[in-house]
Design a protein around this motif. Structure first.
Motif, mmCIF file in Angstrom:
data_model
loop_
_atom_site.group_PDB
_atom_site.id
_atom_site.type_symbol
_atom_site.label_atom_id
_atom_site.label_comp_id
_atom_site.label_asym_id
_atom_site.label_seq_id
_atom_site.Cartn_x
_atom_site.Cartn_y
_atom_site.Cartn_z
ATOM 1 N N UNK A 62 27.112 33.991 40.417
ATOM 2 C CA UNK A 62 26.525 34.324 39.123
ATOM 3 C C UNK A 62 25.821 33.113 38.531
ATOM 4 N N UNK A 63 26.480 31.970 38.525
ATOM 5 C CA UNK A 63 25.875 30.780 37.922
ATOM 6 C C UNK A 63 24.597 30.385 38.645
ATOM 7 N N UNK A 64 24.595 30.474 39.971
ATOM 8 C CA UNK A 64 23.406 30.107 40.729
ATOM 9 C C UNK A 64 22.254 31.049 40.407
ATOM 10 N N UNK A 65 22.525 32.342 40.338
ATOM 11 C CA UNK A 65 21.472 33.317 40.041
ATOM 12 C C UNK A 65 20.907 33.111 38.644
ATOM 13 N N UNK A 66 21.774 32.805 37.687
ATOM 14 C CA UNK A 66 21.313 32.604 36.319
ATOM 15 C C UNK A 66 20.446 31.353 36.228
ATOM 16 N N UNK A 67 20.860 30.263 36.889
ATOM 17 C CA UNK A 67 20.049 29.050 36.889
ATOM 18 C C UNK A 67 18.680 29.326 37.510
ATOM 19 N N UNK A 110 20.257 32.015 19.203
ATOM 20 C CA UNK A 110 21.110 32.965 19.919
ATOM 21 C C UNK A 110 21.583 32.351 21.230
ATOM 22 N N UNK A 111 22.878 32.407 21.468
ATOM 23 C CA UNK A 111 23.476 31.912 22.706
ATOM 24 C C UNK A 111 24.259 33.042 23.356
ATOM 25 N N UNK A 112 24.086 33.215 24.661
ATOM 26 C CA UNK A 112 24.882 34.173 25.435
ATOM 27 C C UNK A 112 25.837 33.392 26.324
ATOM 28 N N UNK A 113 27.113 33.753 26.304
ATOM 29 C CA UNK A 113 28.081 33.124 27.186
ATOM 30 C C UNK A 113 28.732 34.186 28.052
ATOM 31 N N UNK A 114 28.651 33.981 29.360
ATOM 32 C CA UNK A 114 29.244 34.935 30.292
ATOM 33 C C UNK A 114 30.686 34.563 30.587
ATOM 34 N N UNK A 115 31.584 35.531 30.471
ATOM 35 C CA UNK A 115 33.006 35.296 30.748
ATOM 36 C C UNK A 115 33.496 36.323 31.754
ATOM 37 N N UNK A 135 30.641 40.769 21.022
ATOM 38 C CA UNK A 135 30.949 40.888 22.439
ATOM 39 C C UNK A 135 30.375 42.139 23.048
ATOM 40 N N UNK A 136 30.175 42.103 24.350
ATOM 41 C CA UNK A 136 29.685 43.274 25.071
ATOM 42 C C UNK A 136 30.286 43.288 26.468
ATOM 43 N N UNK A 137 30.594 44.480 26.957
ATOM 44 C CA UNK A 137 31.143 44.660 28.302
ATOM 45 C C UNK A 137 30.320 45.734 29.002
ATOM 46 N N UNK A 138 29.832 45.428 30.196
ATOM 47 C CA UNK A 138 29.076 46.389 30.985
ATOM 48 C C UNK A 138 29.629 46.402 32.399
ATOM 49 N N UNK A 139 29.225 47.394 33.173
ATOM 50 C CA UNK A 139 29.664 47.509 34.565
ATOM 51 C C UNK A 139 28.467 47.350 35.492
ATOM 52 N N UNK A 140 28.723 46.789 36.666
ATOM 53 C CA UNK A 140 27.663 46.637 37.653
ATOM 54 C C UNK A 140 27.787 45.321 38.392
ATOM 55 N N UNK A 141 26.719 44.962 39.078
ATOM 56 C CA UNK A 141 26.690 43.680 39.786
ATOM 57 C C UNK A 141 26.625 42.562 38.745
ATOM 58 N N UNK A 142 27.587 41.616 38.734
ATOM 59 C CA UNK A 142 27.667 40.627 37.646
ATOM 60 C C UNK A 142 26.380 39.865 37.380
ATOM 61 N N UNK A 143 25.789 39.261 38.400
ATOM 62 C CA UNK A 143 24.584 38.467 38.178
ATOM 63 C C UNK A 143 23.437 39.344 37.687
ATOM 64 N N UNK A 144 23.262 40.506 38.319
ATOM 65 C CA UNK A 144 22.146 41.382 37.964
ATOM 66 C C UNK A 144 22.276 41.877 36.515
ATOM 67 N N UNK A 145 23.478 42.298 36.133
ATOM 68 C CA UNK A 145 23.663 42.830 34.787
ATOM 69 C C UNK A 145 23.541 41.739 33.728
ATOM 70 N N UNK A 146 24.028 40.541 34.048
ATOM 71 C CA UNK A 146 23.911 39.453 33.087
ATOM 72 C C UNK A 146 22.449 39.065 32.879
ATOM 73 N N UNK A 147 21.678 39.056 33.963
ATOM 74 C CA UNK A 147 20.253 38.748 33.850
ATOM 75 C C UNK A 147 19.506 39.837 33.071
ATOM 76 N N UNK A 148 19.916 41.095 33.232
ATOM 77 C CA UNK A 148 19.304 42.177 32.457
ATOM 78 C C UNK A 148 19.577 41.988 30.972
ATOM 79 N N UNK A 149 20.803 41.585 30.641
ATOM 80 C CA UNK A 149 21.151 41.339 29.247
ATOM 81 C C UNK A 149 20.325 40.180 28.689
ATOM 82 N N UNK A 150 20.201 39.116 29.477
ATOM 83 C CA UNK A 150 19.427 37.957 29.047
ATOM 84 C C UNK A 150 17.980 38.346 28.783
#
Length: 295
Positions: free
Chosen positions: A274-279, A149-154, A233-248
């Protein structure tokens, strides 16, 4: 499926299990034909340090031993060519210079556990490579048995779509599922009460942004599916880094792909992207994509 152009990959290794698991992840990809691997070991032996830091010097030169160990079966035979290089210098700067000199398409590094990333300072080797590399960087934090499984943030940008295209160049295994995720940041409503027409206008803008975001996600999903890959695909609302990390955290992918804006100069020190927070905080491997500027 059309043939992808070959890739030149630089794998920086210090002989540790962390660096070896980084190569193992890369070799899960079905690399395009004629792709080459450059194995780089950096030795600090004999490199002078400022007064008072002499204790940081390595007690012995392990560089040759590291490369000899790698040659004894670590590298897959699928590469068209494998180049081995031992350089002396400060690790981050030496790796970055080598990546630029050889015009590599991807730098691969291993992290010594999740805490190694989270606790590192801005001046650490890994952080400098991620911040200053002129090409994509793959950071591997733990062993990956398979790329399931791979997640890609756009975010609707051209760079985000280019990140998806780069992922496809790596030729994912047929069984890999890709989730294309986008986060709609909150609109600046402010704290003060607003006129009804102003609130309605903001709601209208939010609706337009959501519609465009969904179109962008769908476009990337279709591009991935066109290469015979599984994608949703999925679309959510909120703080980008925080929501992406929740999805991960929820879907537990084996790899996350995020884009970097390719900041230069002092702007690279701005943290919180976002990239820094995910790393920093994602528990899995992270591919930080950056558009390369070719001469």
């Amino acid at each position: 499926m059309k043939t992808s152009p070959s890739l030149h990959v630089l794998w920086a290794t210090d002989g540790s299990p962390a660096s070896r698991m980084a190569l193992e992840l890369v070799q899960h990809f079905r690399m395009p034909a004629a792709s080459t691997l450059r194995v780089l070991s950096v030795s600090e032996f004999g490199v002078p340090y400022p007064t008072g830091l002499a204790a940081l010097e390595l007690p012995e030169d392990r560089g040759e031993a590291v490369l000899e160990s790698v040659k004894r079966g670590v590298v897959s035979s699928d590469w068209q060519a494998v180049h081995y290089e031992l350089l002396r210098g400060r690790p981050a700067e030496t790796i970055l210079l080598a990546a630029n000199r050889h015009h590599v398409d991807l730098v691969v590094v291993g992290a010594h556990g999740r805490s190694d990333i989270q606790q590192c300072q801005l001046g650490s080797v890994l952080r400098r490579i991620v911040l200053y590399a002129s090409c994509p960087v793959l950071v591997v934090k733990q062993p990956v048995a398979a790329l399931r499984h791979v997640v890609i943030g756009v975010d609707g940008s051209q760079e985000a779509e280019a990140a998806a295209e780069f992922l496809l160049r790596l030729s994912l295994p047929d069984s890999t599922r890709v989730t294309v995720a986008s986060v709609i940041p909150p609109l600046p409503y402010g704290q003060a009460p607003m006129m009804e027409d102003h609130a309605a206008r903001l709601q209208q803008i939010h609706g337009q942004v959501e519609e465009e975001t969904r179109k962008s996600v769908t476009r990337v999903v279709e591009k991935i599916r066109a290469q015979a890959c599984l994608a949703d695909g999925t679309v959510v609302s909120g703080h980008p880094a925080r929501e992406l990390l929740k999805l991960i955290e929820a879907v537990q992918p084996d790899l996350v792909v995020v884009g970097s804006r390719g900041l230069t100069g002092d702007t690279r020190y701005l943290m919180g992207s976002v990239s820094d927070s995910v790393v920093l905080y994602a528990p899995c491997a992270v591919l930080v994509f950056r558009q390369q500027e070719r001469q």
